[in-house]
Design an enzyme around this catalytic site. Structure first.
Site, PDB file in Angstrom:
ATOM      1  N   GLU A 139       0.855  -1.196   0.000  1.00  0.00           N
ATOM      2  CA  GLU A 139       0.000   0.000   0.000  1.00  0.00           C
ATOM      3  C   GLU A 139       0.890   1.246   0.000  1.00  0.00           C
ATOM      4  O   GLU A 139       0.919   2.046   0.935  1.00  0.00           O
ATOM      5  CB  GLU A 139      -0.949  -0.066   1.203  1.00  0.00           C
ATOM      6  CG  GLU A 139      -1.908  -1.250   1.064  1.00  0.00           C
ATOM      7  CD  GLU A 139      -2.571  -1.702   2.350  1.00  0.00           C
ATOM      8  OE1 GLU A 139      -3.183  -2.792   2.337  1.00  0.00           O
ATOM      9  OE2 GLU A 139      -2.481  -0.983   3.355  1.00  0.00           O
ATOM     10  N   GLU A 163      -8.027   4.802   4.708  1.00  0.00           N
ATOM     11  CA  GLU A 163      -7.890   3.972   3.505  1.00  0.00           C
ATOM     12  C   GLU A 163      -7.986   4.829   2.247  1.00  0.00           C
ATOM     13  O   GLU A 163      -8.898   5.640   2.111  1.00  0.00           O
ATOM     14  CB  GLU A 163      -8.998   2.907   3.453  1.00  0.00           C
ATOM     15  CG  GLU A 163      -8.970   1.911   4.601  1.00  0.00           C
ATOM     16  CD  GLU A 163      -7.945   0.790   4.423  1.00  0.00           C
ATOM     17  OE1 GLU A 163      -7.258   0.758   3.363  1.00  0.00           O
ATOM     18  OE2 GLU A 163      -7.816  -0.038   5.347  1.00  0.00           O
TER      19      GLU A 163
HETATM   20 ZN   LIG Z   1      -3.715  -2.145   4.654  1.00  0.00          ZN
END
Ligand SMILES: [Zn+2]
Length: 375
Positions: free
Chosen positions: A169, A335
């Site tokens: 990520e 997120e």
């Molecule tokens: Zn994550």
């Protein structure tokens, strides 16, 4: 024609690469783990020829829903990344691109290299606000580094930011870069006021081993760090062990843990509503922060995200829930999408390194909006 991935965060296995219109690839699993989804490789071939790269078994990746509507990223100069035609048939992921030059890089998202990480730490240290501290070593022998921004003082709030527990990520470290860029700008009013009121502890990369190894989700030992916060160990999860120990020294008044989500094409946050100690105070703070972030940037929204935890049902092995519970503080998982923010789609780049930086930069304004009320 050939393909290479023996570089920082490289990941691909070549099944065959003989014909431009039928290159067959697979993604390597994280070490000692079944997780895979991150890819990053270089193709050497012929310009002006259309190439079809087929990643086999994409349906057995960690998040198959992540491939629906996903467009792979590519770059010729390793600075500017753009989206290329990508399709998913429920089994294989197919990338099609006519090369403009004889070599090109492909990746799941804009990579954030270990060298850039080291540069970020040194650039930050040029500010008189910043002190670097090495908390310990990873299993591969890399430093676990925290940046303290601002002088600790009586009455100042303590705000922690961590990123990239999940190394694939990479948008999370771009976010941190944007946030630090603003926080260390002496001419930025938001930053100056924040540093009068708070001291920040920033871990730009919680998982440098996984990042360099080209992992999606785990550290060198195949451990998912974001499930280690209840019982971290020096043997399996030193990254969490040392960061958590430091948090216990400093205390925590607010915590943001930065991530990317493979499937959901929006920016969103996940809070602590499932924590045993969740209270009206924390709920009020959560709502105030979300309202402020909505005002700070149209890239944020609150309609799409994870299902809420039932009361008392939070998974306390997860960083944000664990820190929120331990310190009775405002704590969120943030997120960002791998695809795009469908609310303000940008077909050429999708969600990107630049937008992640901007989101980090803008988030500071929302922190300022709640900082006085954190305790
Ligand atoms: Zn994550």
């Amino acid at each position: 024609m050939f393909i290479s991935s023996h570089f920082d965060s490289g990941n691909i296995e070549v099944v065959r690469a003989e014909q431009a219109d039928d290159i067959r690839l697979r993604i390597r699993k994280d070490n000692q783990s079944d997780f895979f989804q991150w890819f990053h490789f270089k193709l050497f071939s012929q310009a002006d020829v259309t190439h079809r790269l087929i990643i086999e078994g994409a349906n057995t990746a960690a998040y198959p829903d992540g491939w629906k509507g996903y467009q792979a990223m590519a770059s010729y100069d390793r600075e500017h990344w753009f989206r290329v035609d990508t399709s998913y048939d429920g089994e294989n992921l197919t990338i099609e691109h006519t090369l403009e030059q004889e070599t090109i890089y492909f990746a799941y998202f804009v990579p954030y290299s270990y060298e850039r990480h080291l540069d970020l730490l040194q650039a930050a240290q040029q500010s008189s606000w910043v002190e670097q501290e090495v908390l310990g070593q990873t299993l591969d022998g890399r430093d676990i580094t925290v940046l303290r921004v601002g002088e600790p003082a009586e009455g100042k709030k303590v705000i922690w930011l961590t990123a990239r527990q999940h190394p694939g990520e990479s948008m999370a470290e771009w976010f941190i870069e944007g946030a630090l860029h603003r926080l260390l700008d002496d001419d930025d009013g938001v930053a100056r006021l924040l540093l009068n009121k708070a001291v920040f502890y920033v871990v730009p990369n919680m998982n440098p081993d996984g990042s360099v190894r080209g992992h999606l989700r785990t550290n060198a030992a195949g451990v998912n760090l974001n499930r280690e916060w209840q019982t971290p160990s020096v043997e399996q999860s030193p990254e969490v062990y040392y960061v958590r120990a430091k948090m216990q020294q400093t205390g925590v008044d607010m915590y943001l843990d930065i991530h990317g989500d493979e499937a959901i094409p929006y920016n969103f946050v996940a809070g602590c509503e499932g924590n045993p100690s969740y209270s009206k105070r924390i709920e009020t703070l959560e709502n105030a922060f979300k309202t402020a972030l909505l005002q700070a940037t149209p890239e944020f929204q609150t309609e799409f995200g994870y299902e809420l935890d039932a009361p008392g049902e939070a998974n306390l092995t997860v960083a944000s829930a664990n820190v929120g519970e331990t310190f009775d503080c405002l704590a969120f998982t943030v997120e960002m999408p791998f695809k795009d923010n469908d609310g303000i789609a940008h077909p050429e780049t999708g969600w990107s390194d630049v937008r992640s930086q901007q989101f980090g930069y803008d988030t500071l304004a929302a922190i300022l909006a709640v900082v006085d009320n954190l305790r």
